[in-house]
Design a protein around this motif. Sequence first.
Motif, short mmCIF file in Angstrom:
data_model
loop_
_atom_site.label_atom_id
_atom_site.label_comp_id
_atom_site.label_asym_id
_atom_site.label_seq_id
_atom_site.Cartn_x
_atom_site.Cartn_y
_atom_site.Cartn_z
N LEU A 114 -15.77 6.31 -5.36
CA LEU A 114 -14.74 6.72 -4.39
C LEU A 114 -14.19 5.51 -3.62
CD1 LEU A 114 -15.93 10.08 -2.82
CD2 LEU A 114 -14.00 9.67 -4.33
N GLU A 115 -15.04 4.53 -3.38
CA GLU A 115 -14.56 3.32 -2.69
C GLU A 115 -13.51 2.62 -3.55
OE1 GLU A 115 -18.77 2.76 -0.38
OE2 GLU A 115 -18.00 1.04 -1.52
N ASP A 116 -13.73 2.60 -4.87
CA ASP A 116 -12.73 2.01 -5.76
C ASP A 116 -11.43 2.79 -5.71
OD1 ASP A 116 -14.43 0.01 -6.51
OD2 ASP A 116 -15.11 0.99 -8.36
N VAL A 117 -11.54 4.11 -5.62
CA VAL A 117 -10.33 4.94 -5.51
C VAL A 117 -9.57 4.59 -4.23
CG1 VAL A 117 -9.50 7.32 -5.23
CG2 VAL A 117 -11.29 6.82 -6.89
N ALA A 118 -10.31 4.42 -3.13
CA ALA A 118 -9.67 4.10 -1.85
C ALA A 118 -8.96 2.75 -1.91
CB ALA A 118 -10.71 4.10 -0.72
N LEU A 158 -5.06 2.19 -0.79
CA LEU A 158 -4.60 1.22 0.21
C LEU A 158 -3.61 0.23 -0.40
CD1 LEU A 158 -8.05 0.76 1.96
CD2 LEU A 158 -5.96 1.51 3.10
N ARG A 159 -3.89 -0.22 -1.60
CA ARG A 159 -2.95 -1.15 -2.25
C ARG A 159 -1.62 -0.45 -2.51
NH1 ARG A 159 -7.29 -3.89 -6.29
NH2 ARG A 159 -8.07 -5.46 -4.85
N GLY A 160 -1.70 0.79 -2.92
CA GLY A 160 -0.48 1.56 -3.16
C GLY A 160 0.34 1.74 -1.89
N ALA A 161 -0.36 1.74 -0.74
CA ALA A 161 0.32 1.89 0.56
C ALA A 161 0.88 0.57 1.05
CB ALA A 161 -0.66 2.46 1.58
N GLY A 162 0.67 -0.51 0.29
CA GLY A 162 1.26 -1.79 0.66
C GLY A 162 0.30 -2.78 1.28
N PHE A 163 -1.00 -2.43 1.34
CA PHE A 163 -1.97 -3.39 1.88
C PHE A 163 -2.33 -4.43 0.82
CE2 PHE A 163 -2.65 0.17 4.75
CZ PHE A 163 -2.73 -0.46 5.98
N ASP A 164 -2.36 -5.68 1.28
CA ASP A 164 -2.77 -6.78 0.39
C ASP A 164 -4.29 -6.91 0.55
OD1 ASP A 164 -2.69 -8.92 -1.27
OD2 ASP A 164 -1.79 -10.30 0.16
N ALA A 222 -5.35 -9.29 3.57
CA ALA A 222 -4.56 -10.49 3.87
C ALA A 222 -3.22 -10.12 4.47
CB ALA A 222 -4.36 -11.31 2.60
N GLY A 223 -2.82 -8.88 4.36
CA GLY A 223 -1.54 -8.44 4.91
C GLY A 223 -1.37 -6.96 4.66
N GLY A 224 -0.27 -6.42 5.17
CA GLY A 224 -0.04 -5.00 4.95
C GLY A 224 1.00 -4.44 5.89
N PRO A 225 1.17 -3.14 5.86
CA PRO A 225 2.15 -2.51 6.74
C PRO A 225 1.80 -2.72 8.21
CG PRO A 225 1.12 -0.90 5.25
CD PRO A 225 0.41 -2.19 5.06
N THR A 226 2.79 -2.53 9.05
CA THR A 226 2.54 -2.68 10.50
C THR A 226 1.77 -1.47 11.00
OG1 THR A 226 4.59 -3.90 10.72
CG2 THR A 226 3.66 -2.98 12.75
N ILE A 227 0.54 -1.75 11.45
CA ILE A 227 -0.32 -0.72 12.02
C ILE A 227 -0.65 -1.17 13.44
CG2 ILE A 227 -2.54 0.52 11.83
CD1 ILE A 227 -0.80 1.02 9.37
N PRO A 228 -0.34 -0.38 14.47
CA PRO A 228 -0.62 -0.84 15.85
C PRO A 228 -2.07 -1.29 16.00
CG PRO A 228 0.63 1.21 15.87
CD PRO A 228 0.26 0.95 14.44
N GLY A 229 -2.26 -2.50 16.53
CA GLY A 229 -3.60 -3.03 16.78
C GLY A 229 -4.19 -3.78 15.61
N MET A 230 -3.56 -3.71 14.44
CA MET A 230 -4.13 -4.36 13.26
C MET A 230 -3.46 -5.72 13.05
SD MET A 230 -4.75 -2.76 9.49
CE MET A 230 -5.90 -3.56 8.36
N ALA A 231 -4.28 -6.72 12.75
CA ALA A 231 -3.78 -8.06 12.46
C ALA A 231 -4.55 -8.60 11.26
CB ALA A 231 -3.95 -8.95 13.68
N PHE A 232 -4.01 -9.63 10.65
CA PHE A 232 -4.60 -10.15 9.42
C PHE A 232 -4.99 -11.62 9.58
CE2 PHE A 232 -1.52 -6.81 8.47
CZ PHE A 232 -2.35 -5.90 7.85
#
Length: 255
Positions: free
Chosen positions: A77-81, A85-91, A123-133
């Motif tokens: 399941l972790e591999d599925v997640a 996340l990558r599909g959602a634009g997270f690097d 290393a990067g991703g969509p803008t999420i309040p409070g999240m930084a890379f």
Amino acid sequence: MLDFNSRSQTSLHVNAAIDTALVAGNAATPPRSYLGGSRLGHPCERALQFEFTATPKDEGAGFDGRLLRIFGIGHALEDVAVGWLRGAGFDLYTRKGNRPDGEQFGFAVAGGRIRGHVDGIFAGGPTIPGMAFPALWECKTMNAKAWRETSNKGVAIAKPIYAAQVAVYQAYMDAAVPGVADNPALFTAINKDTAELHHELVPFDADLAQRMSDRAVRVLRATDAGELLPRLATAPDFHECRFCPWAERCWSLPA
Ligand code: SF4
């Protein structure tokens, strides 16, 4: 006419074959020769010492087939997640070079006697309040009850062992990934029953990381000196002891 009795026999036989193979595979896996960073938040230092020294578990207290299947489903399941996340634009990097055959990100300190492997680094991703890379990613799968408690109370209260793992990993990974301890980690909990997802930003807790690092040093020093660390409890019916795979051994030894 359907023969339900025969069908249940089929399950029994196939499951027995699967579990026999799982238990044999697990038994053939060499024990860890290091103290796992993910375990440092375990409430009992004596249990950590037993784990570090690969002390044999009590009769019948090893991992059975069902538990090994639970672990296997969790890893899958972790591999599925990761894909979600990558599909959602997270690097999201889970292995060096992000190659399937790449080495898992991790750390080794104290001459390799304390180690950990991280689920991922953003290393990067969509803008999420409070999240930084860069940001550490830690993912756990849970049953519905544990998931509800974690999503309601937060990981630090509901699952302190996981919060300790996150703090330790942020501290020890910062040398290899500068900035990972400056930014909150993303903790993801997957509800195995409903597929609901809980995501939580976990700021670096330097005090917690230091306390866990100090515990690790106590375990290593006591082991080197041939000393047994104290028990967590004063009676074997303490909650943690009732589920401890070294309980019989522990309570037959000096306090
Ligand atoms: S039985 Fe209890 S005190 Fe002993 S190692 Fe296990 S958790 Fe610790």
